[in-house]
Write a protein that holds these residues in place. Structure first.
Motif, short mmCIF file in Angstrom:
data_model
loop_
_atom_site.label_atom_id
_atom_site.label_comp_id
_atom_site.label_asym_id
_atom_site.label_seq_id
_atom_site.Cartn_x
_atom_site.Cartn_y
_atom_site.Cartn_z
N GLN A 29 4.85 13.68 -2.36
CA GLN A 29 4.18 14.04 -1.25
C GLN A 29 3.98 13.11 -0.17
O GLN A 29 4.10 11.80 -0.43
CB GLN A 29 2.86 14.54 -1.87
CG GLN A 29 2.87 15.57 -2.59
CD GLN A 29 1.16 16.08 -3.27
OE1 GLN A 29 0.83 15.01 -3.96
NE2 GLN A 29 0.87 17.07 -2.92
N TYR A 31 1.53 11.39 2.78
CA TYR A 31 -0.01 11.45 2.89
C TYR A 31 -0.25 10.83 4.36
O TYR A 31 0.60 9.82 4.69
CB TYR A 31 -0.74 10.43 1.92
CG TYR A 31 -1.01 11.36 0.42
CD1 TYR A 31 -2.20 11.66 0.48
CD2 TYR A 31 -0.08 11.55 -0.27
CE1 TYR A 31 -2.68 12.43 -0.67
CE2 TYR A 31 -0.20 12.36 -1.43
CZ TYR A 31 -1.48 12.60 -1.56
OH TYR A 31 -1.76 13.49 -2.69
N TRP A 41 1.59 7.08 3.83
CA TRP A 41 1.79 6.88 2.38
C TRP A 41 2.78 8.02 1.84
O TRP A 41 2.70 9.16 2.23
CB TRP A 41 0.72 7.06 1.30
CG TRP A 41 -0.46 5.84 2.02
CD1 TRP A 41 -1.27 5.94 2.72
CD2 TRP A 41 -0.33 4.57 1.73
NE1 TRP A 41 -1.85 4.81 2.91
CE2 TRP A 41 -1.57 3.89 2.37
CE3 TRP A 41 0.53 3.83 0.71
CZ2 TRP A 41 -1.73 2.43 2.17
CZ3 TRP A 41 0.09 2.33 0.44
CH2 TRP A 41 -0.97 1.72 1.02
N THR A 43 3.84 9.69 -2.20
CA THR A 43 3.98 9.52 -3.52
C THR A 43 5.39 9.37 -4.17
O THR A 43 6.35 9.91 -3.71
CB THR A 43 3.28 10.49 -4.48
OG1 THR A 43 3.72 11.99 -3.96
CG2 THR A 43 1.63 10.49 -3.85
N ARG A 45 7.51 9.76 -7.79
CA ARG A 45 7.73 10.26 -9.18
C ARG A 45 8.18 9.37 -10.18
O ARG A 45 9.64 9.19 -9.80
CB ARG A 45 8.12 11.68 -9.26
CG ARG A 45 7.20 12.67 -8.56
CD ARG A 45 7.72 14.21 -8.62
NE ARG A 45 8.95 14.46 -8.28
CZ ARG A 45 9.48 14.82 -7.25
NH1 ARG A 45 8.65 14.97 -6.05
NH2 ARG A 45 10.86 14.97 -6.94
N ARG A 52 4.46 10.31 -13.95
CA ARG A 52 3.63 9.47 -13.24
C ARG A 52 4.04 9.25 -11.61
O ARG A 52 5.00 9.18 -11.23
CB ARG A 52 3.54 7.92 -13.49
CG ARG A 52 2.23 7.21 -13.07
CD ARG A 52 2.23 5.79 -13.77
NE ARG A 52 1.07 5.12 -13.20
CZ ARG A 52 1.16 3.91 -12.32
NH1 ARG A 52 2.54 3.41 -12.19
NH2 ARG A 52 0.23 3.49 -11.84
N ARG A 53 2.68 9.33 -10.96
CA ARG A 53 2.93 9.39 -9.25
C ARG A 53 2.15 8.06 -9.01
O ARG A 53 1.06 8.09 -8.87
CB ARG A 53 2.71 10.62 -8.87
CG ARG A 53 3.38 11.79 -9.02
CD ARG A 53 3.03 13.06 -8.57
NE ARG A 53 3.82 14.34 -8.52
CZ ARG A 53 4.00 14.86 -9.52
NH1 ARG A 53 3.15 14.92 -10.57
NH2 ARG A 53 4.56 16.03 -9.57
N VAL A 54 3.13 7.47 -8.01
CA VAL A 54 2.34 6.19 -7.62
C VAL A 54 2.71 6.37 -5.96
O VAL A 54 3.25 6.90 -5.40
CB VAL A 54 2.93 5.00 -8.00
CG1 VAL A 54 2.65 4.71 -9.65
CG2 VAL A 54 4.35 4.90 -7.67
N PHE A 55 1.39 5.52 -5.32
CA PHE A 55 1.58 5.56 -3.78
C PHE A 55 2.31 4.32 -3.31
O PHE A 55 2.47 3.28 -3.92
CB PHE A 55 0.12 5.64 -3.41
CG PHE A 55 -0.40 6.80 -3.43
CD1 PHE A 55 -0.62 7.58 -2.23
CD2 PHE A 55 -1.22 7.26 -4.46
CE1 PHE A 55 -0.94 8.96 -2.11
CE2 PHE A 55 -2.02 8.52 -4.63
CZ PHE A 55 -1.95 9.13 -3.45
N ASP A 82 -3.74 3.40 -10.14
CA ASP A 82 -3.85 5.15 -10.56
C ASP A 82 -4.64 5.62 -9.41
O ASP A 82 -5.98 5.13 -9.68
CB ASP A 82 -4.14 5.18 -11.82
CG ASP A 82 -3.07 4.98 -12.66
OD1 ASP A 82 -1.69 5.25 -12.41
OD2 ASP A 82 -3.34 4.51 -13.79
N VAL A 85 -3.38 12.20 -7.26
CA VAL A 85 -2.73 12.90 -6.33
C VAL A 85 -3.17 14.34 -6.03
O VAL A 85 -2.88 15.19 -6.65
CB VAL A 85 -1.16 13.12 -6.68
CG1 VAL A 85 -0.48 13.50 -5.71
CG2 VAL A 85 -0.61 11.54 -6.86
N ASP A 93 -9.84 4.92 -1.38
CA ASP A 93 -8.61 4.74 -1.90
C ASP A 93 -7.46 4.16 -0.96
O ASP A 93 -6.59 3.23 -1.68
CB ASP A 93 -7.95 6.22 -2.28
CG ASP A 93 -8.60 7.04 -3.22
OD1 ASP A 93 -9.36 6.54 -4.11
OD2 ASP A 93 -8.53 8.30 -3.27
#
Length: 111
Positions: A29, A31, A41, A43, A45, A52-55, A82, A85, A93
């Motif tokens: 995604q 942001y 930002w 995300t 995968r 897991r999804r990280v920014f 973490d 999302v 955040d």
């Protein structure tokens, strides 16, 4: 150079690579910055089956050959905090992510 909305829309599910060109995962995604409304930002995968999804910040990323190249190592990206999302980043955040990635909001002060 800032990555535009149009570039990001064309790159949905694009491969995200680290500073050395190693694959981190697929873009998830987008942001927007709470203050400017600009893409700030994405995300990514990561892990088995993108579990897991990280920014990752876009301020230092660039688009090269259909990939999004981040200015961080894979270890740094995968070690990101973490954060849920859920379609919106709270101010807290954003501040946590800014601090983790040492995202600079303006020019460096002169010494």
């Amino acid at each position: 150079m800032v990555i535009s909305h149009e570039q990001l829309n064309m790159l949905y599910d694009a491969e995200v690579v680290d500073q050395d060109g190693e694959k981190v995962g697929a873009m998830g995604q987008i942001y927007l910055d709470n203050a400017t409304g600009e893409p700030a930002w994405i995300t990514v995968r990561t892990g088995w089956f993108g579990g897991r999804r990280v920014f990752v910040p876009l301020t230092t990323a660039e688009v090269l050959d259909g990939q999004i190249r981040c200015a961080y190592s894979m270890a740094k990206i995968k070690g990101a905090p973490d954060i849920e999302v859920d379609g919106h980043l709270s101010e807290a955040d954003e501040q946590d992510l800014d601090a983790y990635y040492a995202v600079d909001e303006g020019p460096m002060p002169s010494a």
